[in-house]
Design an enzyme around this catalytic site. Sequence first.
Site, PDB file in Angstrom:
ATOM      1  N   ASP A   1      -1.142  11.822   4.654  1.00 26.58           N
ATOM      2  CA  ASP A   1      -1.483  13.186   4.207  1.00 26.58           C
ATOM      3  C   ASP A   1      -2.442  13.887   5.156  1.00 26.58           C
ATOM      4  OD1 ASP A   1       0.015  12.662   1.984  1.00 26.58           O
ATOM      5  OD2 ASP A   1      -1.694  12.237   0.671  1.00 26.58           O
TER       6      ASP A   1
HETATM    7  P1  NAP Z   1      -2.107   8.447   2.476  1.00 25.53           P
HETATM    8  O1  NAP Z   1      -1.688   9.847   2.632  1.00 25.53           O
HETATM    9  O2  NAP Z   1      -2.195   7.914   1.107  1.00 25.53           O
HETATM   10  O3  NAP Z   1      -1.095   7.567   3.333  1.00 25.53           O
HETATM   11  C1  NAP Z   1      -1.295   6.215   3.533  1.00 25.53           C
HETATM   12  C2  NAP Z   1      -0.085   5.674   4.254  1.00 25.53           C
HETATM   13  O4  NAP Z   1      -0.383   4.336   4.583  1.00 25.53           O
HETATM   14  C3  NAP Z   1       1.161   5.674   3.405  1.00 25.53           C
HETATM   15  O5  NAP Z   1       2.045   6.672   3.807  1.00 25.53           O
HETATM   16  C4  NAP Z   1       1.743   4.268   3.584  1.00 25.53           C
HETATM   17  O6  NAP Z   1       3.086   4.375   4.085  1.00 25.53           O
HETATM   18  C5  NAP Z   1       0.848   3.637   4.641  1.00 25.53           C
HETATM   19  N1  NAP Z   1       0.567   2.237   4.341  1.00 25.53           N
HETATM   20  C6  NAP Z   1       0.258   1.654   3.177  1.00 25.53           C
HETATM   21  N2  NAP Z   1       0.092   0.345   3.326  1.00 25.53           N
HETATM   22  C7  NAP Z   1       0.300   0.077   4.635  1.00 25.53           C
HETATM   23  C8  NAP Z   1       0.267  -1.099   5.413  1.00 25.53           C
HETATM   24  N3  NAP Z   1       0.005  -2.299   4.873  1.00 25.53           N
HETATM   25  N4  NAP Z   1       0.511  -0.998   6.728  1.00 25.53           N
HETATM   26  C9  NAP Z   1       0.812   0.194   7.292  1.00 25.53           C
HETATM   27  N5  NAP Z   1       0.839   1.340   6.605  1.00 25.53           N
HETATM   28  C10 NAP Z   1       0.597   1.286   5.284  1.00 25.53           C
HETATM   29  O7  NAP Z   1      -3.512   8.159   3.153  1.00 25.53           O
HETATM   30  P2  NAP Z   1      -4.441   9.075   4.030  1.00 25.53           P
HETATM   31  O8  NAP Z   1      -3.676   9.737   5.103  1.00 25.53           O
HETATM   32  O9  NAP Z   1      -5.595   8.227   4.373  1.00 25.53           O
HETATM   33  O10 NAP Z   1      -4.877  10.227   3.031  1.00 25.53           O
HETATM   34  C11 NAP Z   1      -5.727  10.010   1.916  1.00 25.53           C
HETATM   35  C12 NAP Z   1      -5.185  10.665   0.673  1.00 25.53           C
HETATM   36  O11 NAP Z   1      -6.010  10.322  -0.449  1.00 25.53           O
HETATM   37  C13 NAP Z   1      -5.179  12.164   0.766  1.00 25.53           C
HETATM   38  O12 NAP Z   1      -4.111  12.700   0.009  1.00 25.53           O
HETATM   39  C14 NAP Z   1      -6.500  12.533   0.125  1.00 25.53           C
HETATM   40  O13 NAP Z   1      -6.529  13.855  -0.367  1.00 25.53           O
HETATM   41  C15 NAP Z   1      -6.530  11.526  -1.002  1.00 25.53           C
HETATM   42  N6  NAP Z   1      -7.908  11.403  -1.464  1.00 25.53           N
HETATM   43  C16 NAP Z   1      -8.798  10.708  -0.730  1.00 25.53           C
HETATM   44  C17 NAP Z   1     -10.110  10.708  -1.124  1.00 25.53           C
HETATM   45  C18 NAP Z   1     -11.170  10.017  -0.344  1.00 25.53           C
HETATM   46  O14 NAP Z   1     -12.322  10.080  -0.764  1.00 25.53           O
HETATM   47  N7  NAP Z   1     -10.872   9.365   0.760  1.00 25.53           N
HETATM   48  C19 NAP Z   1     -10.512  11.381  -2.262  1.00 25.53           C
HETATM   49  C20 NAP Z   1      -9.561  12.086  -2.973  1.00 25.53           C
HETATM   50  C21 NAP Z   1      -8.265  12.083  -2.562  1.00 25.53           C
HETATM   51  P3  NAP Z   1       4.113   3.168   3.866  1.00 25.53           P
HETATM   52  O15 NAP Z   1       4.150   2.897   2.407  1.00 25.53           O
HETATM   53  O16 NAP Z   1       5.364   3.678   4.446  1.00 25.53           O
HETATM   54  O17 NAP Z   1       3.555   1.999   4.634  1.00 25.53           O
END
Ligand code: NAP
Length: 509
Positions: free
Chosen positions: A433
Amino acid sequence: MVLSTLPFFSPALPLGQDAGPINQISKALARAAGQGGADPYTQLMVHFSYILAVALFVLSLKWLSSPASARRGVLAGEIGMLAAIIGTLLAHQIVNWEWIIVALVLGSAIGVPLAVFMPMTAVPQRTALSHAFGALAAALVGTAHYYLEMDPALKMGHAGNIPPVEMGILCLEVLLGSLTVTGSTIAFGKLQELLPGRPITYRFQNVINFTILGTALVLGVLLTIKPQWTFLFPVFIGLGLLFGFLLVLPIGGADMPTVIALLNSYAGLSASLMGFVLDNQMLIVAGALDGASGLFLSIIMCKAMNRSFANVLFGAFGKVQVSAAAIEQRTVRSTTAEEAAEILADANLVIVAPGYGMAVAQAQHKVRELYDLLIKRGVSVKFAIHPVAGRMPGHMNVLLAEADIPYTDLVEMDSINGDFPGADVALVIGANDVTNPAARHDKASPIYGMPILDVDKARTVMVIKRSMNPGFAGVENELYYLDRTLMLFGDAKAVVSNLVKELAESAKR
Ligand code: NAP
């Protein structure tokens, strides 16, 4: 000299004597600290430990705001809490030692396994559970205080009474405490996948929620005016619990960390109000610090996702979206570790964009090996840190610090985004994301407006993930379909290990 003129530091004056304004203030403070009967030296100790605790809490918050000083911040918070506990025990605000020991054993029996066995990726749900316990304590203390004050047996047959200001504060404390208990428990259930993570919505949801909250507030006002209407109190608590449950149920898993920060703020406020009810300054200050920092954190998180509070709380964000682009048939290019290692070795500047997948795979130590090999080859390597990458604020900083990657190479999003056009490779490791260019231009996308890492501006983009599945927001990522993007499918730890192997071998050749 100056200190001795302050009410906190006037213990030499006996509290029983009316020796002028300083002693009167001192008496008031002694009453406020609840140690009216303690000797002056005990009072001095109590005040000293409370001041020490407050100073350490403030320093702790300051130090926690940078990865370089975060460990010191944790230690300062722990010592501060110890000083606060010692001060409170000295102030004789204890029922008896047996109960303190029971609470200590019970708390440790729950807290130690939580800290030891829950993995780093489960920190948000662990935090939710901690808030549920904190809020439960505040709600229970408020409830106990109410019934103790209203018990005719304890008032020698007279009906009890609580002054309106104190009763109003108590009602607010119990309301915030009880809604945080159920709200945090639901947040825990969703993040632990015991409940469905998607938003659970129904008709007139917001109207029903506000009616429940409004009714609870009306009962709170009635209780403030007529505290002797004890039959209203259980209904009031029930409505608070129900409101917390219904407030968090419709919120999607992606928004849960923000909601948890907000619930943290409610639990802190409730503790602060409890301080007023119990006349304990320490609780007032510590609760206020907790409440304010939780609120600031949720504001920062909302800003980082370009969302408003109202949208997080009532927007039911996170329903899986199928964009028009997703329906089109598009091709992605995948590559091998060998080819990727060659491109990396030839680069001048590589910017790594880590995300939740790196945390799941626990790939940070392998990433460190890759970093070392590239640096050895004269490649500049930087880490682009998105404020909401992963599942909790600072998630990536914590993981990369664990792998001893120098803090100076971790660069915040706003500072690194200008470097992407000059980067040879943007290496995306398990981030989704936070790298989706749709956030910049696709007004129909649920993540439109969220600031992202501009990885798509690098000459080559490499993405490590296991499949084409979307990330937490449930939105397809158009980055994967760009001509300059190469996919490295697989578990992040395994893929980075392969890259390390290939680079090490090519260095020998
Ligand atoms: P993300 O959008 O959730 O994407 C994580 C990606 O990691 C997934 O597409 C997944 O694809 C891949 N993945 C999972 N396990 C894996 C593994 N073992 N090896 C390789 N890839 C793997 O994560 P992000 O880009 O870090 O974004 C964070 C999200 O959380 C945002 O939407 C944000 O708004 C939300 N959020 C975060 C917080 C915070 O405090 N950090 C707070 C509120 C909301 P596959 O399944 O294809 O592997």
